[in-house]
Design an enzyme around this catalytic site. Sequence first.
Site: not given
Length: 419
Positions: A10, A106-107
């Site tokens: 993350d 973003d993950e």
Amino acid sequence: MGGRTILHADANSFYASVECLHHPEIRDKPVAVGGDPELRHGIILAKNERAKAAGVKTGEALWQARRKCPNLVIITPHYPLYLRFSRLMREIFYEYSDLVEPFGLDEAWIDVTGSSGLFGSGGGAAIAEQIRLRVKKELGITVSIGVADNKIFSKLGSDIKKPDAVTEITNENYKQLVWPLPASDLLYVGPATGAKLHRYGINTIGELANTDPVFLNSLLGKMGYVLHAFANGLDNSPVERLGEEAVIKSIGNSTTTPRDLVCEQDVRIIYWSLCESVASRLRKHGFLCKGVQISVRDNQLSSFERQCKLERPSALSYDLCEAAMNLFNKNYNWKYPIRGIGVRGIDLISADSAVQLSLFEDEERRRNREKLDSVVDDLRRRFGYFSVCRAVMLKDKALGGLNPTEHTIHPVGYFKPTQ
């Protein structure tokens, strides 16, 4: 627990971190990425650690954030830049495994079960540490990584220590690390579910894990069994091998309305505006959606979401708006005025995918709607968003003056949407 090694990476304060990387002059200031501060619907999309320390929260209005942090630097989002960094980050992940499942920009989950022996001793935690250091050195941003034998606990692990950290959850320590966490930290425990659990004294993941699953089923339906399994780390869902297009699982838009909505016409004006934006972005990215999801929040801050499948995958604003209005009319009783609404195209497929035609649909009318949407896209691209609008927008100056292209989000889900 045991058998697999799953990482969840993350990126910390992703949008804000990328902006600070490109603007050195603001790195030591509280920074947030959000919408136009002059508009009521502007909200915080991301914030850096300094802004977080000042109490700024993701999802709150910009004016609320400025009240907490008067020197807050607010930057409008630059999605092409974030997409580029998301791709660069995944390229690093792919050097350790081809089983990478993005969860938004973003993950991502990374299954390194078969890779542990290829990158030295230490197993998954050692690989996570290598990835953490490489992202920091090569991209200039930081990640927090969770290590576990399942996707649910690895995602929780990436949240336990932030920023720039690795947390391993094992069979020996999960009760100490995971069970004291709030139940709301568990994937798919939203505000409504959390409130239901709280009414019965279930406030932590551990309390959820130790609650009779039959009772949870009576309280939450089939999700009761799912959440009970999640709380106990019983998740065998695979890390899917997904391509570039899977980074965006759905395309949506939501807004706090310029004024409270008090009738169906008000709602239709806003949904037309949002659906045109969503449909345009579907076409721009080469997607069709197989379903539509709406969100509604009244002026008492009570909210709900509903979704449905479309009869035919679509990127037409008409199809999306009709589906959104049908969902709304079936599910809202007008007890209170409405403060905010949203719409998403979900369950995306490539626009090149084969689509089953209907014998009962007017294909010529459909082609005309496609041409109309294409012409509107071109006019707005050349002359601005307000160069052309639907007649319904002219019935209310405040509502019709909303520009939905200024606030766009890309939510994703763990399960495929169902009707």
